[in-house]
Design an enzyme around this catalytic site. Structure first.
Site, PDB file in Angstrom:
ATOM      1  N   ARG A  71       0.828  -1.218   0.000  1.00 21.69           N
ATOM      2  CA  ARG A  71       0.000   0.000   0.000  1.00 21.69           C
ATOM      3  C   ARG A  71       0.857   1.261   0.000  1.00 21.69           C
ATOM      4  O   ARG A  71       0.563   2.208  -0.725  1.00 21.69           O
ATOM      5  CB  ARG A  71      -0.952   0.028   1.203  1.00 21.69           C
TER       6      ARG A  71
ATOM      7  N   ASN B   7      -6.279  -2.275   2.103  1.00 21.63           N
ATOM      8  CA  ASN B   7      -6.256  -3.730   2.231  1.00 21.63           C
ATOM      9  C   ASN B   7      -7.681  -4.249   2.268  1.00 21.63           C
ATOM     10  O   ASN B   7      -8.589  -3.553   2.717  1.00 21.63           O
ATOM     11  CB  ASN B   7      -5.552  -4.155   3.522  1.00 21.63           C
TER      12      ASN B   7
END
Length: 99
Positions: free
Chosen positions: A20, A38
């Site tokens: 990320r 996520n």
């Protein structure tokens, strides 16, 4: 925002490896709008908005990912302004909570 919006789901070893943060860095360096988060199933989900060629380049980069990741698949779908607007007001690119 002019250009395209793409909704992307990346599967593989993409959580717990800095994926990320890498997406955030890559998207910001390309001047894209959007978000990343996520998912509980172990995948990473993102929305990218910007010029078609820049978004396509970002998606190609997602297929490789950072060194520590292993990308098994990348699913790309058309995105919507509603999806893009899940980020906070005034944010260009954001981390969203896990879904």
């Amino acid at each position: 925002m002019s250009g395209v919006i793409r909704h992307v789901t990346i599967s593989g070893r993409v959580q717990g490896v800095g994926y990320r943060a890498w997406v955030d860095e890559q998207a910001n360096s390309r001047g894209l709008e959007g978000w990343v988060r996520n998912r509980r199933d172990g995948s990473v989900e993102a929305v990218f908005a910007g010029p078609d060629d820049v978004v396509a380049d970002m998606i190609a980069a997602c297929r490789r990912g950072p060194f520590s990741a292993r990308v098994d698949s990348v699913q790309v779908d058309a995105g919507t302004s509603d999806l893009l607007n899940l980020r906070g007001a005034g944010e260009r690119f954001a981390f969203l909570p896990t879904l």
